[in-house]
Design a protein around this motif. Sequence first.
Motif, mmCIF file in Angstrom:
data_model
loop_
_atom_site.group_PDB
_atom_site.id
_atom_site.type_symbol
_atom_site.label_atom_id
_atom_site.label_comp_id
_atom_site.label_asym_id
_atom_site.label_seq_id
_atom_site.Cartn_x
_atom_site.Cartn_y
_atom_site.Cartn_z
ATOM 1 N N VAL A 70 0.844 -1.206 0.000
ATOM 2 C CA VAL A 70 0.000 0.000 0.000
ATOM 3 C C VAL A 70 0.877 1.253 0.000
ATOM 4 C CG1 VAL A 70 -1.658 1.329 1.377
ATOM 5 C CG2 VAL A 70 -1.974 -1.142 1.071
ATOM 6 N N LEU A 71 1.910 1.251 0.825
ATOM 7 C CA LEU A 71 2.829 2.386 0.894
ATOM 8 C C LEU A 71 3.528 2.602 -0.446
ATOM 9 C CD1 LEU A 71 4.295 4.519 2.666
ATOM 10 C CD2 LEU A 71 5.944 2.725 3.239
ATOM 11 N N THR A 72 3.961 1.527 -1.066
ATOM 12 C CA THR A 72 4.636 1.628 -2.361
ATOM 13 C C THR A 72 3.706 2.231 -3.410
ATOM 14 O OG1 THR A 72 6.075 -0.245 -1.839
ATOM 15 C CG2 THR A 72 5.816 0.318 -4.171
ATOM 16 N N LEU A 73 2.473 1.745 -3.454
ATOM 17 C CA LEU A 73 1.515 2.311 -4.409
ATOM 18 C C LEU A 73 1.236 3.781 -4.122
ATOM 19 C CD1 LEU A 73 -1.071 -0.583 -4.835
ATOM 20 C CD2 LEU A 73 0.565 0.273 -6.536
ATOM 21 N N ALA A 74 1.111 4.122 -2.845
ATOM 22 C CA ALA A 74 0.823 5.510 -2.464
ATOM 23 C C ALA A 74 1.949 6.448 -2.887
ATOM 24 C CB ALA A 74 0.587 5.608 -0.957
ATOM 25 N N LEU A 75 3.167 5.957 -2.928
ATOM 26 C CA LEU A 75 4.293 6.802 -3.337
ATOM 27 C C LEU A 75 4.583 6.679 -4.832
ATOM 28 C CD1 LEU A 75 6.688 6.249 -0.316
ATOM 29 C CD2 LEU A 75 5.297 8.247 -0.811
ATOM 30 N N LEU A 76 4.312 5.516 -5.404
ATOM 31 C CA LEU A 76 4.628 5.281 -6.814
ATOM 32 C C LEU A 76 3.639 5.969 -7.761
ATOM 33 C CD1 LEU A 76 6.591 3.782 -8.667
ATOM 34 C CD2 LEU A 76 5.025 1.834 -8.600
ATOM 35 N N ILE A 77 2.368 5.954 -7.425
ATOM 36 C CA ILE A 77 1.358 6.539 -8.325
ATOM 37 C C ILE A 77 1.611 8.034 -8.561
ATOM 38 C CG2 ILE A 77 -1.105 7.090 -8.541
ATOM 39 C CD1 ILE A 77 -1.632 4.270 -7.313
ATOM 40 N N PRO A 78 1.761 8.850 -7.515
ATOM 41 C CA PRO A 78 2.049 10.272 -7.788
ATOM 42 C C PRO A 78 3.396 10.477 -8.495
ATOM 43 C CG PRO A 78 1.592 9.923 -5.443
ATOM 44 C CD PRO A 78 1.585 8.601 -6.103
ATOM 45 N N HIS A 79 4.357 9.593 -8.204
ATOM 46 C CA HIS A 79 5.658 9.676 -8.850
ATOM 47 C C HIS A 79 5.514 9.460 -10.363
ATOM 48 C CE1 HIS A 79 10.071 9.384 -8.814
ATOM 49 N NE2 HIS A 79 9.937 8.396 -9.701
ATOM 50 N N ARG A 80 4.702 8.470 -10.738
ATOM 51 C CA ARG A 80 4.471 8.173 -12.159
ATOM 52 C C ARG A 80 3.629 9.265 -12.821
ATOM 53 N NH1 ARG A 80 8.476 5.096 -12.325
ATOM 54 N NH2 ARG A 80 8.225 2.891 -11.899
ATOM 55 N N ILE A 81 2.619 9.754 -12.099
ATOM 56 C CA ILE A 81 1.775 10.822 -12.652
ATOM 57 C C ILE A 81 2.618 12.060 -12.941
ATOM 58 C CG2 ILE A 81 -0.085 12.437 -12.081
ATOM 59 C CD1 ILE A 81 -1.482 10.070 -10.668
#
Length: 156
Positions: free
Chosen positions: A113-124
């Motif tokens: 969950v933490l990885t997704l929470a940080l990865l999604i805005p990073h990719r956006i």
Amino acid sequence: MWQEFSWFLIGLLAAALVAAAIGDWRSRIIPNRLNAMIALLAIPYWWTSGLGLWPGVALQLGVAALVFGAFFILFYFDWMGGGDVKMAGAVALWLPAPAILQLLVIMSIAGGVLTLALLIPHRIARAAGNPEIPYGIAITFAGLWIIGERFLNQFV
């Protein structure tokens, strides 16, 4: 008297876990001193909990070594930071062997969950590279969950 000291030590563990999570969030570093404190405080905890040297302490050390070794492999492939590896091993010193599997499952879910929470805005944002994941937060969450069960399960 020893039971109260045992709970005091668990309180220190909880405080150290929170400090590690905060530090990891801010700087992406979990200090070696903090991991050493978590590991060394397990010794008086074993004593106040009445854990015998054989097989109790030996089992704790063996399971913690397995956890450390498994996470070291992740570190070797640069999938996890060194402080996270040491923290996971140190926390494993505190838990009975059956709780380790629960710790790992909760830690994995929280880490995902933490990885997704940080990865999604990073990719956006189309930022270069991959974000550093402060996995100490996931370890802390799982550790506090397991510790909290000791208090909450008495009401079930």
